[in-house]
Scaffold this motif. Structure first.
Motif, PDB file in Angstrom:
ATOM      1  N   TYR A  58      38.002  89.972  45.295  1.00 11.97           N
ATOM      2  CA  TYR A  58      38.326  89.568  46.668  1.00 11.97           C
ATOM      3  C   TYR A  58      38.575  90.860  47.429  1.00 11.97           C
ATOM      4  O   TYR A  58      39.682  91.388  47.447  1.00 11.97           O
ATOM      5  CB  TYR A  58      39.579  88.684  46.604  1.00 11.97           C
ATOM      6  CG  TYR A  58      40.095  88.115  47.897  1.00 11.97           C
ATOM      7  CD1 TYR A  58      39.365  87.187  48.634  1.00 11.97           C
ATOM      8  CD2 TYR A  58      41.367  88.464  48.369  1.00 11.97           C
ATOM      9  CE1 TYR A  58      39.872  86.630  49.799  1.00 11.97           C
ATOM     10  CE2 TYR A  58      41.887  87.909  49.523  1.00 11.97           C
ATOM     11  CZ  TYR A  58      41.135  87.003  50.239  1.00 11.97           C
ATOM     12  OH  TYR A  58      41.643  86.443  51.392  1.00 11.97           O
ATOM     13  N   THR A  94      41.415  93.204  43.929  1.00  7.16           N
ATOM     14  CA  THR A  94      41.527  93.114  45.386  1.00  7.16           C
ATOM     15  C   THR A  94      41.902  94.480  45.945  1.00  7.16           C
ATOM     16  O   THR A  94      41.845  95.489  45.240  1.00  7.16           O
ATOM     17  CB  THR A  94      42.555  92.027  45.773  1.00  7.16           C
ATOM     18  OG1 THR A  94      42.516  91.812  47.172  1.00  7.16           O
ATOM     19  CG2 THR A  94      43.979  92.408  45.370  1.00  7.16           C
ATOM     20  N   VAL A 108      46.160  87.035  48.307  1.00  8.61           N
ATOM     21  CA  VAL A 108      46.079  86.903  46.850  1.00  8.61           C
ATOM     22  C   VAL A 108      47.418  86.384  46.314  1.00  8.61           C
ATOM     23  O   VAL A 108      47.453  85.497  45.455  1.00  8.61           O
ATOM     24  CB  VAL A 108      45.719  88.252  46.183  1.00  8.61           C
ATOM     25  CG1 VAL A 108      45.697  88.120  44.666  1.00  8.61           C
ATOM     26  CG2 VAL A 108      44.370  88.747  46.696  1.00  8.61           C
ATOM     27  N   GLY A 164      36.046  88.413  51.447  1.00 13.67           N
ATOM     28  CA  GLY A 164      37.343  88.961  51.834  1.00 13.67           C
ATOM     29  C   GLY A 164      37.946  88.311  53.071  1.00 13.67           C
ATOM     30  O   GLY A 164      39.140  88.442  53.319  1.00 13.67           O
TER      31      GLY A 164
END
Ligand code: ATP
Ligand code: MG
Length: 656
Positions: free
Chosen positions: A141, A188, A205, A167
């Motif tokens: 991500y 991430t 997240v 994203g």
């Protein structure tokens, strides 16, 4: 749906021959079509020779249990080794793999294949230390930074299927994907740059992890790249900095080889027509398909070309045509972090000029945005390095094609309009730039080795000059293998409509013109039935875009008491058209009648400032249909900009 096939109303006579010089040196020539048709398996086996295999396959294709295909049965390979290590071993370690361009202007970084190899090996070691092994899923991500590519390749190296989540998606979208594919680790960053400002990623997240935990699913670790330096909440038990775990790891990593059918990744579709589907791609066939098509369609000359695909890695185009295809082919490419207009409107063209980009691949939505802004912006840059242009994601309206050809391509670059899907893994229908004359708005011909056709309700091939359903008649190496964890839905979604014939059908309508060239006409679910005529969204949209005041158009069919359905259009005007003038609506209705016929004349035309689009740049017509039929708008989770629907609704209420 009525028995009548799509009314084919629009006409296009323009056609552009391949440039002679390109044709003379083309990677793939006309002979490939015949050879592939005569023996598709032999053709694909030959293409598989492009890769490095630890063990050769015993059987090219096992289709004994359709629609579950196995390609290159018994073969073993490693996707990351094919994309990185083998180029270094062949003495190309100093070749630039990525010219990375950050959104902040001074922020650039070049990575050679040798450097990429070191980074991937380090990341593979770091992921191993976090407990990731073959078969474990890893979610990615991230913004468009080199570490995103490194993370994907590190997963591939370990045989750990990745699932890249765009994203810009919310924590809900992330959470549902984490749970759906059971991700053990998330990679991430603290944030990324978007439109001149840092925007945070890590908080989403953290939220997604909490949402997953509420469904009894625990993510074990989160590996965080420091990109923007913004503050982040930290959980010592779970969170690990990339610069701690990866930067200090060894650059030595012994690569393991996996079965050709080992899962490579799960990618969710764009969500244009509904809830995204988790598409499973495996290793051997996928890499053969992406490597071959990238070479053939873009005519890549790896020692001289600078290739740039503007997609995000969060959708399949980024997977196939930033990561796996180009890197398997040892290309040198540009990767850009930001938006086309940050910090100024000509940013993309500045990048083309600075890096002397030769091959440029983008989406119609971007081209129409540039048309809207006017040609003065690209005209301010030297685009003479370009030699080939590509388009993907939607039909390119003939008007946008001509603009792309003239303004960006200086009338010398062929345009490849590439039709494919997350499901197909690689390009299926496209001109070959050294072979096929391009017609504005047509994807032209199925590639060698691909048997695509347009058929009627009964599955019979339609004659030239008619419309129907686009199908693929046989398996191909980069095809999806199933929907993640849901074989039944896989069979039902793609193979039930033409079960008897055994054709793959994924929902698009198309026509064959008098010469047999294929034109995509939009989703069959979007086809409108007006007084018994089945009309295509694409054709009416293209008619609207051909008006000099219009930049973009979206058309939907709304319920209508007299005609069954009525055409409703939403248009964005070009900046040069101002507010379009008082009679703009009538002017456009007449224009459609002239271009196509009275039957296609929109009942309603609404001038809007923006259109709802997915993150991959596709117009979400189902939301506009909700507006046109005065309903609450449906699922907007895959919308790029969630304020757009409010903007449209409020504009309509105030009568603008
Ligand atoms: P979902 O399946 O979730 O509704 P989606 O179909 O938009 O989303 P993708 O796999 O990203 O998800 O997009 C594939 C679709 O994009 C194709 O089925 C087709 O409708 C459209 N498309 C892609 N390339 C082209 C092209 N060159 N011309 C016309 N349409 C295209
Ligand atoms: Mg789809």
């Amino acid at each position: 749906m009525s028995e009548e096939t799509l009314s084919n109303l629009s006409r296009e006579d323009r056609s552009f021959e391949p440039p002679a010089e390109l044709a003379a040196a083309a990677n793939v020539t006309a002979e490939a079509y015949e050879r592939a048709a005569a023996d598709p398996e032999a053709f694909w086996a030959e293409q598989a020779g492009r890769l490095s295999w630890e063990r050769e396959w015993d059987q090219v294709l096992d289709w004994s249990n359709p629609p579950f295909a196995k390609w290159f049965v018994g073969g073993r390979l490693n996707a990351a080794y094919n994309c990185v290590d083998r180029h270094v071993e062949a003495g190309r370690g100093d070749t630039v793999a990525l010219h990375w361009v950050g959104e902040p202007e001074a922020d650039t970084r070049d990575l050679t294949y040798a450097q990429l190899q070191d980074e991937v090996n380090r990341a593979a070691n770091a992921l191993t230390a976090l407990g990731v092994g073959s078969g474990d899923r890893v979610a990615i991500y991230m913004p468009m930074i080199p570490e995103a590519v490194v993370a994907m390749l590190a997963c591939a190296r370990l045989g750990a299927p990745h699932t890249v989540v765009f994203g810009g998606f919310s924590s809900d979208a992330l959470a549902s994907r984490l749970v759906d594919c059971g991700a053990k680790v998330v990679v991430t960053s603290d944030g990324g740059y978007r439109r001149g400002a840092p925007s945070a990623l890590k908080p989403a997240v953290d939220e997604a992890r909490a949402k997953a935990a509420a469904q009894d699913f625990e993510v074990e670790h989160v590996l965080v790249v420091r990109r923007t330096g913004q503050d982040v909440a930290w959980d010592d038990a779970v969170d690990v900095w990339w610069h701690d775990a990866v930067a200090g790891a060894s650059t030595e990593h012994t690569c393991e080889f996996f079965d050709a059918e080992h899962p490579l990744y799960v990618m969710y579709t764009s969500g244009t027509t509904g809830k995204p589907k988790g598409i499973l791609h495996t290793t051997g066939g996928y890499l053969v398909g992406t490597s071959f098509t990238h070479d053939a369609v873009f005519d890549l000359k790896r020692d001289t070309d600078v290739y740039w695909c503007t997609a995000d890695i969060g959708w399949v185009t980024g997977h196939s045509y930033i990561v796996y295809g180009p890197l398997a082919n040892g290309a040198t490419q540009v990767m850009y972090e930001g938006t086309p207009d940050a910090p100024f409107k000509g940013r993309w063209w500045q990048i083309v000029q600075d890096y002397k980009v030769t091959i440029f691949y983008t989406a119609p939505t971007a081209i129409r945005t540039f048309m809207k802004q006017g040609r003065e912006i690209p005209d301010g840059f030297d685009l003479s390095s370009l030699r080939l242009l590509g388009s993907v994601g939607e039909s390119i309206n003939p008007e946008a094609y001509m603009w792309y050809r003239e303004v960006i391509g200086g009338e010398r670059c062929p345009i490849v309009d590439t039709w494919w899907q997350t499901e197909t893994g690689a390009i299926m229908i496209s001109p070959l730039p050294g072979v096929t004359a391009g017609k504005p708005g047509s994807a032209m011909t199925p590639l060698p080795g691909i048997e695509a056709d347009v058929v009627d309700e009964a599955g019979e091939s339609v004659p030239n000059g008619s419309g129907g359903y686009l199908v693929v008649k046989g398996p191909w190496p980069s095809m999806l293998r199933t929907l993640w964890g849901d074989d039944d839905r896989y069979v039902e979604t793609y193979w039930s409509r033409f079960r008897k014939q055994g054709y793959y059908f994924a929902g698009d309508g198309a026509k064959k013109d008098e010469d047999g060239a294929i034109w995509l006409l939009g989703r069959v679910d979007d086809v409108m039935n007006v007084s018994g005529h089945r009309l295509s969204t694409t054709e009416i949209e293209s008619a609207l875009v051909s008006h000099p005041k219009v930049a973009e158009a979206a058309v939907v069919g709304a319920a209508d008491e007299t005609t069954g359905q009525a055409v409703c259009a939403f248009v964005i005007l070009r900046d040069s058209a101002g507010d379009g003038g008082e009679d703009i609506v009538e002017e456009l209705r007449k224009h459609v009648a002239k271009e196509i016929g009275a039957i296609a004349k929109p009942r309603q035309i609404m001038v809007v400032p923006e259109l709802p689009k997915t993150r991959s740049g596709k117009i979400m017509r189902r939301l506009l249909k909700d507006v046109a039929e005065n309903r609450q708008v449906g699922d907007v989770t895959t919308l790029a900009d969630s304020s757009v629907m409010d903007l449209i609704s409020s504009g309509l209420q105030s009568g603008k």
